[in-house]
Design a protein around this motif. Structure first.
Motif, PDB file in Angstrom:
ATOM      1  N   TYR A  32      12.618  24.487  42.335  1.00 16.13           N
ATOM      2  CA  TYR A  32      12.568  23.278  41.541  1.00 16.13           C
ATOM      3  C   TYR A  32      11.739  22.351  42.086  1.00 16.13           C
ATOM      4  CZ  TYR A  32      17.289  25.068  40.770  1.00 16.13           C
ATOM      5  OH  TYR A  32      18.440  26.144  40.569  1.00 16.13           O
ATOM      6  N   ASN A  33      10.696  22.833  42.829  1.00 20.31           N
ATOM      7  CA  ASN A  33       9.543  22.038  43.511  1.00 20.31           C
ATOM      8  C   ASN A  33       8.720  21.277  42.404  1.00 20.31           C
ATOM      9  OD1 ASN A  33       8.403  20.358  45.378  1.00 20.31           O
ATOM     10  ND2 ASN A  33       7.483  22.066  46.386  1.00 20.31           N
ATOM     11  N   TYR A  34       9.114  20.688  41.306  1.00 17.80           N
ATOM     12  CA  TYR A  34       8.157  20.356  40.133  1.00 17.80           C
ATOM     13  C   TYR A  34       7.139  19.425  40.516  1.00 17.80           C
ATOM     14  CZ  TYR A  34      12.425  21.924  37.681  1.00 17.80           C
ATOM     15  OH  TYR A  34      13.623  22.640  37.001  1.00 17.80           O
ATOM     16  N   LEU A  35       7.102  18.485  41.225  1.00 11.83           N
ATOM     17  CA  LEU A  35       5.966  17.714  41.531  1.00 11.83           C
ATOM     18  C   LEU A  35       5.576  17.907  42.897  1.00 11.83           C
ATOM     19  CD1 LEU A  35       7.224  14.403  39.832  1.00 11.83           C
ATOM     20  CD2 LEU A  35       5.797  16.108  39.239  1.00 11.83           C
ATOM     21  N   GLY A  36       5.718  19.075  43.475  1.00 13.60           N
ATOM     22  CA  GLY A  36       5.374  19.478  44.967  1.00 13.60           C
ATOM     23  C   GLY A  36       5.533  18.631  46.016  1.00 13.60           C
ATOM     24  N   MET A  37       6.830  17.701  46.037  1.00 15.01           N
ATOM     25  CA  MET A  37       7.100  17.012  47.067  1.00 15.01           C
ATOM     26  C   MET A  37       7.940  17.698  48.103  1.00 15.01           C
ATOM     27  SD  MET A  37       6.195  13.967  45.825  1.00 15.01           S
ATOM     28  CE  MET A  37       6.001  12.867  44.264  1.00 15.01           C
ATOM     29  N   VAL A  43      10.137  14.892  35.184  1.00 10.43           N
ATOM     30  CA  VAL A  43       9.665  16.153  34.244  1.00 10.43           C
ATOM     31  C   VAL A  43       9.237  15.298  32.922  1.00 10.43           C
ATOM     32  CG1 VAL A  43      10.002  18.067  32.737  1.00 10.43           C
ATOM     33  CG2 VAL A  43      10.570  18.002  35.188  1.00 10.43           C
ATOM     34  N   LEU A  44      10.527  14.654  32.467  1.00 14.26           N
ATOM     35  CA  LEU A  44      10.260  13.743  31.203  1.00 14.26           C
ATOM     36  C   LEU A  44       9.699  12.499  31.363  1.00 14.26           C
ATOM     37  CD1 LEU A  44      13.642  14.652  29.252  1.00 14.26           C
ATOM     38  CD2 LEU A  44      11.384  15.627  29.148  1.00 14.26           C
ATOM     39  N   ASP A 103      25.696   5.317  29.387  1.00 13.10           N
ATOM     40  CA  ASP A 103      26.614   4.657  30.210  1.00 13.10           C
ATOM     41  C   ASP A 103      26.537   5.204  31.821  1.00 13.10           C
ATOM     42  OD1 ASP A 103      28.422   3.067  28.303  1.00 13.10           O
ATOM     43  OD2 ASP A 103      28.419   5.068  27.327  1.00 13.10           O
ATOM     44  N   ILE A 104      26.369   6.436  31.797  1.00 10.49           N
ATOM     45  CA  ILE A 104      26.225   7.193  32.978  1.00 10.49           C
ATOM     46  C   ILE A 104      25.349   8.065  33.344  1.00 10.49           C
ATOM     47  CG2 ILE A 104      27.522   8.659  34.803  1.00 10.49           C
ATOM     48  CD1 ILE A 104      30.180   8.193  33.014  1.00 10.49           C
ATOM     49  N   TRP A 105      24.261   7.494  34.195  1.00  8.58           N
ATOM     50  CA  TRP A 105      23.007   8.385  34.506  1.00  8.58           C
ATOM     51  C   TRP A 105      23.338   9.148  35.639  1.00  8.58           C
ATOM     52  CZ3 TRP A 105      19.208   8.785  30.958  1.00  8.58           C
ATOM     53  CH2 TRP A 105      19.078   7.750  30.079  1.00  8.58           C
ATOM     54  N   MET A 106      23.519  10.452  35.668  1.00  9.62           N
ATOM     55  CA  MET A 106      23.468  11.278  36.919  1.00  9.62           C
ATOM     56  C   MET A 106      22.108  12.005  37.137  1.00  9.62           C
ATOM     57  SD  MET A 106      23.907  14.705  37.535  1.00  9.62           S
ATOM     58  CE  MET A 106      24.440  15.392  39.300  1.00  9.62           C
ATOM     59  N   GLY A 107      21.914  12.186  38.220  1.00 10.44           N
ATOM     60  CA  GLY A 107      20.783  13.079  38.664  1.00 10.44           C
ATOM     61  C   GLY A 107      20.993  13.530  40.043  1.00 10.44           C
ATOM     62  N   THR A 108      19.932  14.657  40.396  1.00  8.17           N
ATOM     63  CA  THR A 108      20.184  15.027  41.790  1.00  8.17           C
ATOM     64  C   THR A 108      18.789  14.708  42.608  1.00  8.17           C
ATOM     65  OG1 THR A 108      18.747  17.254  40.969  1.00  8.17           O
ATOM     66  CG2 THR A 108      21.353  17.106  40.954  1.00  8.17           C
ATOM     67  N   LEU A 109      18.962  14.886  43.943  1.00  8.20           N
ATOM     68  CA  LEU A 109      17.864  14.648  44.786  1.00  8.20           C
ATOM     69  C   LEU A 109      17.196  15.799  45.268  1.00  8.20           C
ATOM     70  CD1 LEU A 109      20.001  11.960  46.940  1.00  8.20           C
ATOM     71  CD2 LEU A 109      18.487  11.409  45.141  1.00  8.20           C
ATOM     72  N   SER A 110      17.786  16.963  44.979  1.00  9.76           N
ATOM     73  CA  SER A 110      17.210  18.293  45.234  1.00  9.76           C
ATOM     74  C   SER A 110      16.040  18.876  44.659  1.00  9.76           C
ATOM     75  CB  SER A 110      18.410  19.328  45.523  1.00  9.76           C
ATOM     76  OG  SER A 110      19.005  19.335  43.874  1.00  9.76           O
ATOM     77  N   LYS A 111      15.678  18.316  43.553  1.00 12.48           N
ATOM     78  CA  LYS A 111      14.616  18.795  42.855  1.00 12.48           C
ATOM     79  C   LYS A 111      13.236  18.115  43.046  1.00 12.48           C
ATOM     80  CE  LYS A 111      18.095  20.967  39.867  1.00 12.48           C
ATOM     81  NZ  LYS A 111      19.183  20.547  40.915  1.00 12.48           N
ATOM     82  N   THR A 112      13.003  17.088  42.114  1.00  9.68           N
ATOM     83  CA  THR A 112      11.743  16.250  42.011  1.00  9.68           C
ATOM     84  C   THR A 112      11.716  15.675  43.332  1.00  9.68           C
ATOM     85  OG1 THR A 112      11.454  16.127  39.772  1.00  9.68           O
ATOM     86  CG2 THR A 112      10.711  14.450  41.037  1.00  9.68           C
ATOM     87  N   LEU A 113      12.894  15.226  43.815  1.00 11.14           N
ATOM     88  CA  LEU A 113      13.105  14.150  44.775  1.00 11.14           C
ATOM     89  C   LEU A 113      13.158  14.920  46.369  1.00 11.14           C
ATOM     90  CD1 LEU A 113      15.088  11.366  43.537  1.00 11.14           C
ATOM     91  CD2 LEU A 113      12.724  11.728  43.532  1.00 11.14           C
ATOM     92  N   ALA A 114      12.749  16.255  46.192  1.00  9.47           N
ATOM     93  CA  ALA A 114      12.636  16.957  47.601  1.00  9.47           C
ATOM     94  C   ALA A 114      13.781  16.812  48.783  1.00  9.47           C
ATOM     95  CB  ALA A 114      11.439  16.689  48.112  1.00  9.47           C
ATOM     96  N   PRO A 157       0.936   9.482  39.340  1.00  8.76           N
ATOM     97  CA  PRO A 157       1.441   9.718  37.740  1.00  8.76           C
ATOM     98  C   PRO A 157       0.864  11.233  37.399  1.00  8.76           C
ATOM     99  CG  PRO A 157       0.220   7.739  37.679  1.00  8.76           C
ATOM    100  CD  PRO A 157       0.367   8.158  39.027  1.00  8.76           C
ATOM    101  N   GLU A 158      -0.436  11.291  38.235  1.00  5.56           N
ATOM    102  CA  GLU A 158      -1.227  12.607  37.737  1.00  5.56           C
ATOM    103  C   GLU A 158      -0.474  13.858  38.024  1.00  5.56           C
ATOM    104  OE1 GLU A 158      -2.575  11.093  41.975  1.00  5.56           O
ATOM    105  OE2 GLU A 158      -2.203  10.188  40.158  1.00  5.56           O
ATOM    106  N   ARG A 159       0.484  13.790  39.111  1.00  4.11           N
ATOM    107  CA  ARG A 159       1.333  14.941  39.194  1.00  4.11           C
ATOM    108  C   ARG A 159       2.149  15.351  38.160  1.00  4.11           C
ATOM    109  NH1 ARG A 159       3.203  15.671  45.147  1.00  4.11           N
ATOM    110  NH2 ARG A 159       2.043  14.287  46.368  1.00  4.11           N
ATOM    111  N   VAL A 160       2.759  14.363  37.391  1.00  3.48           N
ATOM    112  CA  VAL A 160       3.425  14.768  36.194  1.00  3.48           C
ATOM    113  C   VAL A 160       2.594  15.268  35.101  1.00  3.48           C
ATOM    114  CG1 VAL A 160       4.694  13.589  34.410  1.00  3.48           C
ATOM    115  CG2 VAL A 160       5.217  12.824  36.815  1.00  3.48           C
TER     116      VAL A 160
END
Length: 445
Positions: A99-104, A265-266, A285-296, A344-347
């Protein structure tokens, strides 16, 4: 005068009571010593793991694969950083299984931030954050996440899966209703089960079906939660989020969006679903996300209004009773977030690679389902053994793409999943699609 020890001097009623008590005591002792009645033996499957249904199912799958000559495609050990390529068993593979979308993951700036945090704070907080595990880097990460969404606050958990489980499990209960997309992640289903709330799925991305369910059932419950994903990891598509916002507003429900695969990604700069769809902070109301993909890193987060985040910090069991996020992971994810915003060029590159893969695959007749071609592209082949064989064929050509088999997906929708990264080159994309087409042709033969 009579002797006090002479029972003949006792009243008759008392004597009878003493005699009856002694008789009952003898009967109880006899019952205790009597053999237990015969009972049916406990089946061995009830106390042996090697006879557990789950293990028997796993063995059957392995045996079937072995008979068909298909090797186990899972638990491959990567011997270095898993980027566009990865070293596995001493060989370099084009890698589509991370899930290393942005190479971080492995980026020098991110790694240096993590190393500096280890030097300053050590490898563990050694306590829950409420007690004594709080570090300034936690607060900095959460502030940056809240600012990204334009909301009051955010809170970071040590596990992405547990973020959904404990948040939903804490906020909702038996008098509530949770409506979710039929393809929602397992962590949401586990959270609903923990909460005891009533559960109603609606067909994938079908806002009209959701509206019908709300019209029919909203009045029967206290709180109602709608849960969707920003980008679906099995199909690579996304919902018409503004429609879901309007539905939750009309029916006075809560809306939760799982951004695990959407962040980075979006949106024009990877900000996620709110930027992609032009939504304002309070629309969800609730934004959920993970730290393990884009945020490495590793872990998850919830972002939203103060009343939501504060009670999760003090009351959600998955936060309250868990050790704090390791400082190195918090620092690395914070650095990755800042890199995403600064570069932003990574995206843009990720989006270009996804579009190239999708257009070439579709032109070659590959069934990519409803994928939007942003970062997740399936190749649907139908049949778990077909998917496993196709994965093995690509493996022999130096391409690592994992099969998704039943029961993770319906048997007729078994597939390979390709996770794109901004680090992939156009040549790697072209070579992979060509190999995929060859593999599908061999399956047809």
């Amino acid at each position: 005068m009579s002797d006090a020890s002479d029972t003949t001097a006792l009243p008759a009623a008392l004597k009878r009571a003493l005699i009856d008590g002694a008789r009952q005591a003898r009967q109880r002792r006899a019952q205790t010593l009597a053999p237990l009645p015969l009972q049916a033996p406990i089946p061995a499957a009830h106390y042996r793991f090697d006879l557990h249904p789950g293990y028997l199912q796993l063995r059957a799958m392995r045996d079937n694969a072995a008979r068909l000559g298909v090797e186990n495609p899972y638990f491959k050990a990567h011997e270095g950083i898993a980027g566009a390529t990865s070293l596995i068993e001493g060989r370099s593979y084009i890698n589509f299984a991370s899930y290393n979308y942005l190479g971080m993951a492995g980026d020098p700036t991110v790694c240096e931030a993590a190393k500096a945090a280890i030097d300053r704070y050590g490898t563990s907080t050694s306590a829950s954050r409420l007690v004594s595990g709080e570090r300034p880097v936690h607060q900095a990460l959460e502030r940056a996440l809240a600012d990204l969404y334009g909301v009051d606050d955010a809170v970071a958990f040590v596990s992405g899966h547990a973020t959904n489980v404990t948040t939903i499990g804490h906020l909702f209960g038996p008098r509530d209703l949770i409506l979710h997309d039929a393809l929602i992640h397992n962590s949401v289903l586990q959270g609903i089960q923990l909460s005891g709330a009533h559960r109603l799925p609606f067909p994938h991305n079908d806002g009209q079906a959701l509206e019908r369910l709300l019209a029919a059932h909203r009045h029967e419950f206290e709180r109602v939660l709608i849960v969707v994903e920003g980008l679906y990891s099995m199909d690579g598509d996304y919902p018409d989020l503004p429609r879901f916002v309007r539905a939750k507003q009309r029916h006075h429900a809560f809306l939760m969006v799982d951004e695990a695969h959407a962040l980075g990604v979006l949106g024009p700069q990877g900000q996620g679903s709110h930027a992609h769809h032009g939504l304002s902070a309070g629309d969800v109301d609730i934004w959920m996300g993970t730290l393990s993909k884009t945020l490495a890193g590793c872990g998850g987060y919830i972002a939203g209004e103060s009343a939501l985040v504060e009670q999760l910090r003090f009351l959600a069991p998955g936060f309250l009773y868990s050790v704090g996020l390791p400082p190195a992971l918090a620092a690395g994810s914070l650095a990755a977030l800042r890199c995403m915003q600064a570069e932003p060029e990574r995206v843009a590159t990720l989006r270009a690679r996804g579009e190239r893969f999708l257009s070439r695959a579709r032109a070659a007749g590959v069934d990519t389902g409803t994928s939007a071609g942003l970062a997740v592209i399936p190749a649907i082949v139908g049949g778990s053994m077909r998917a496993a064989r196709l994965s093995a064929a690509l493996w022999r050509e130096g391409i690592n793409a994992q099969p998704i088999l039943h029961p993770a997906v319906p048997e007729n929708a078994a597939r390979l999943r390709f996770f794109l990264s901004c680090l992939h080159t156009e040549a790697q994309i072209d070579a992979t699609v060509d190999a995929l087409v060859r593999g599908l042709a061999a399956l047809a033969d």
